[in-house]
Write an enzyme that holds these catalytic residues in place. Structure first.
Site, PDB file in Angstrom:
ATOM      1  N   HIS A 164      -8.161  -6.949  -1.493  1.00  0.00           N
ATOM      2  CA  HIS A 164      -7.868  -5.825  -0.229  1.00  0.00           C
ATOM      3  C   HIS A 164      -6.496  -6.142   0.492  1.00  0.00           C
ATOM      4  CE1 HIS A 164      -8.252  -2.374   2.301  1.00  0.00           C
ATOM      5  NE2 HIS A 164      -7.972  -3.203   3.448  1.00  0.00           N
ATOM      6  N   GLU A 165      -6.802  -7.543   1.240  1.00  0.00           N
ATOM      7  CA  GLU A 165      -5.851  -8.276   1.622  1.00  0.00           C
ATOM      8  C   GLU A 165      -4.532  -8.560   1.039  1.00  0.00           C
ATOM      9  OE1 GLU A 165      -6.244  -7.950   5.250  1.00  0.00           O
ATOM     10  OE2 GLU A 165      -8.114  -7.204   5.035  1.00  0.00           O
TER      11      GLU A 165
ATOM     12  N   HIS B 182      -2.044  -5.594   0.968  1.00  0.00           N
ATOM     13  CA  HIS B 182      -1.361  -5.622   2.392  1.00  0.00           C
ATOM     14  C   HIS B 182      -0.266  -6.880   2.213  1.00  0.00           C
ATOM     15  CE1 HIS B 182      -3.543  -2.994   4.884  1.00  0.00           C
ATOM     16  NE2 HIS B 182      -4.794  -3.588   4.870  1.00  0.00           N
TER      17      HIS B 182
ATOM     18  N   GLU C 148      -2.099   0.590   4.499  1.00  0.00           N
ATOM     19  CA  GLU C 148      -3.583   0.773   4.072  1.00  0.00           C
ATOM     20  C   GLU C 148      -3.336   1.280   2.521  1.00  0.00           C
ATOM     21  OE1 GLU C 148      -5.785  -0.443   5.496  1.00  0.00           O
ATOM     22  OE2 GLU C 148      -7.678   0.107   4.668  1.00  0.00           O
TER      23      GLU C 148
END
Lengths: 501, 501
Positions: free
Chosen positions: A264-265, A268, A294
């Site tokens: 997930h990160e 980003h 996001e």
């Protein structure tokens, strides 16, 4: 030097001070010993003060006025940069200093109280804090609304996802609220019928988790020459574009949480690392709104990494890295994939799967709109929360700890933030659908661990735009449609019910 | 607000910016990925610029003048603080901007060239860089000398150990130069006769080395609530008093280097952590000169931790932590202690033992004085170096890599710095001798791992004074004597030859 050029010089210092802040924030969350907190607060306050001195000086105001009169010859990016400078100036200048300071102080007190009151399931003790924080937020909303000619709630959304409005969100969220509960039921029933593959017993070496996490990050295009992976209590992506600092949290009892956190990160982080290098340090060179940010993390985590093709590549690698047996059915690609797609009706937003997650967000969205408009009193929040959970998610918390006290956002004054989570999920589905069309071999590439085309596609279509265009503009240009639920709903139906229309 | 009070406010910001710099320097050495260097340079340059803006503004100059006229009612610490403010102002203001910038640029280029030229043993290639850097240093020295009414070399020493002069150093170093070579011979002969206990074969777990290192740090009084231990290529003590960041470097082939590195840096760290809390952020609240700082690291490393009493306590703990067998004679306290006290004539300063180390320093001290005065041309440095090594240490390098190219200091423009290493060693011996007298039970306490009395003694007598007094003042008050070689020579004779007079 023209007024615009002088502004660039001033904003470079402003941006560099922001970069320093970002690094210190990362250090605080990952490295700093507790006893250093008071000194770090002083350092952070000084940086904030110096930034405001640069931004809110009369010279900056004059230069902005002048530059806006002399836009001939400015490039599209320069114009967008000037626009962002003005936006930054307005955001910081229209609020009176005492309201800014009071908001920060009250939010900090409210957040501290919340940590205790959540642990003690004591909403009554939190209520006055939340009332104070909410009153500050309403004042901010009202001042911003008047200045920008919007509704108060739109003026709050604008802080997190510039330009997006309730009028655009309402129909999309209403559709999700009407369709998702039924879809979740069908999925839960189907998964119950198919049976759960069971959890893999640990322990899993933290060192091995970290190593394979870094391997996946590199494969996805993360540059360790311009970033790091560390640990913190709450995973986040911090730092600056040329020094992106990711964190996750490991336990040796399970690996999926840390791993999905890393992926997930990484979404980003790829966004940050691929922001336009030529615009480093200028407002237009920064990442866009939070929904767009996001969308990049969820595109990687949800669209890509929980997809069949990715698990076919990553599953055997993960098994090998964590010492699993190739013959163990718990480690089969199918079992790993089904485990990643488990849907259930839960009480806690951060633990929710991608199907029910938007329902948690919609509950908060509806409640915070009512709190800002005054239609809902803070004292009535627990009841409204529990009713909303029953209606949207189909479960009800037995305590406020698992209910309206579970999130930090409102307690610290962040209202208008929640919708960006699910708008990001919708945008992620739209972007990935477009990527699959525009890169016909994508699924095959993913199956072989080749992510270069996707990375370039994301960088060219999204990351390299910085803040030169809005989320809606980028979405429309890249996917041919404004933000909506079509792609997301189609994605869920296909992934969870095999429904390919 | 009085002028003095306004100055405190301004210097608080100045100090806080310095704190931020210190944290970023630590991050650069321990955490930062390479690709982040250009951005980090911009951040550091901005902080420097902002600090100079505060310090060199006409308001600061006026406030200093005014405050110096209104000293009635100021406390001793406030007066000392005002004195340090003026000192800081003068140090930064008397040099023209272009000389400061040229010096920094040339030093940076010279340092970069040195890394290559040292590796290639190419003094000829380094010579023009060193000449340029030296010329800048001589200009700085000349401007400072004229402003402060000192000799040029004294004006350089003053940058590293304020107020100390060549006239004070010369007789002390001359005595060491005359006595140490003979003493070293006697020790080396005695150690040869006794035989070397042999090295302990590794590998030694890095994790275990770190854990026992942290245990020793805690025992010595290091507060992990206000500091950390990390790794870097060159061990150092960074950070700020409430957030002291130590580093060391581990290899699994041996443990003594990392361990002694940790103990050395712990001495620096205790000094920083025990600086006067009431004066945080003000010039007078900072640590004193570099000789005094080095005295604190050497007091812990050399006086305390290589002493018989300490090894009796630490030796068995170290053995247990690193998995050594209690019956193994290599792990006996005696063998461990003799290994820590091995004396030899080496070519490399940073590898030297405490007996021959000052001879390395005296060589550099004599050569740099001659370079600054013009008595020695850069082109003649290799020959002068080799002759000096033969005379003082008794060995001669076969390459400049192991000779005059071994240290970074001159290459980066640090002239006047070297003497502080050995002055620190002398001061450490004086302080520890005084501590043994004033804490009669000290040796017994150390044998039992009790360091609290020593820690309090150091904090009260040295650390808590900050920059309110000079090194010479503190030495004289605490030990009854100015900086000299008596205590150091007595210490060496007692430790290495059992000579207790």
């Amino acid at each position: 030097m023209t007024a615009y050029q002088t502004l660039e010089t001033r904003f470079r210092d402003y941006g560099t001070l922001g970069d320093i802040s970002a690094m210190m924030y990362w250090d605080r969350a990952t490295m700093m010993p507790d006893g250093a907190a008071p000194g770090r607060n002083d350092q952070a306050a000084l940086i904030t003060r110096l930034r405001r001195q640069i931004l809110l000086s009369s010279e900056t105001a004059d230069l902005l006025d002048q530059a806006e009169q002399e836009t001939d010859g400015l490039t599209v990016f320069q114009l967008a940069n000037l626009h962002q400078m003005r936006r930054e100036f307005l955001n910081e200048s229209i609020l009176p200093d005492d309201l800014v300071e009071k908001s920060e102080r009250d939010a900090s007190v409210g957040e501290l109280a919340w940590r205790e009151n959540r642990a003690n399931n004591d909403f009554a003790a939190q209520q006055p804090h939340l009332e104070t924080v909410l009153e500050n937020v309403r004042q901010v909303a009202s001042i911003r609304a008047e200045a920008f000619g919007t509704s108060p709630y739109d003026a709050l959304i604008d802080l997190y996802e510039p330009g997006l409005t309730q009028a655009e969100i309402d129909p999309v969220f209403d559709r999700l609220a009407s369709e998702l509960p039924g879809l979740a039921s069908r999925i839960i029933d189907a998964q119950a019928a198919a049976g759960y593959p069971g959890d893999i017993p640990g322990p899993f070496s933290v060192k091995a988790q970290k190593r394979i996490g870094e391997e996946f990050m590199s494969a996805l295009g993360f540059s360790f020459d311009r970033g790091r992976l560390d640990e913190s209590v709450h995973p986040f992506t911090g730092g600056i574009p040329d020094d992106v600092r990711l964190t996750t949290r490991y336990t040796d009892g399970r690996f999926d949480e840390a791993m999905m956190g890393i992926l997930h990160e990484t979404g980003h982080a790829l966004y940050e690392q691929n922001l336009p290098a030529a615009w480093r340090g200028q407002p237009v060179g920064q990442s866009g709104g939070m929904a767009l940010h996001e969308s990049q993390s969820l595109l990687v985590e949800m669209q890509l990494c929980r997809g069949q093709a990715f698990v076919e590549w990553s599953g055997p690698k993960l098994r090998a890295a964590l010492g699993g047996n190739a013959d163990d059915p718990l480690w089969s690609v199918d079992a790993q994939h089904r485990r990643l797609l488990k849907v259930s009706r839960g009480l806690i937003r951060v633990d929710a799967d991608e199907v029910t997650y938007p329902l948690h967000v919609i509950l908060r969205y509806r409640l915070e709109k009512a709190l800002v408009s005054g239609d809902l009193a803070v004292g009535d929040l627990p009841g409204a929360w529990n009713d909303g959970m029953a209606e949207l998610v189909g479960v009800q918390p037995e305590t406020d700890t698992d209910g309206c006290l579970q999130d930090i956002h409102w307690m610290a004054g962040a209202i208008g933030y929640f919708p960006t989570y699910s708008l990001g999920a919708l945008a992620a589905a739209q972007f990935y659908q477009a990527a699959l069309v525009q890169i016909p071999a994508l699924d095959d590439q993913v199956r072989q661990g080749q992510f270069r085309s996707l990375q370039v596609w994301l960088a060219e279509n999204i990351h390299s735009r910085g803040r030169s265009e809005s989320t809606q503009q980028i979405l429309t240009q890249v996917t041919g449609a404004a933000l909506g639920a079509d792609a997301f709903m189609a994605h869920l139906k296909q992934r969870y019910l095999g429904d390919v229309n």
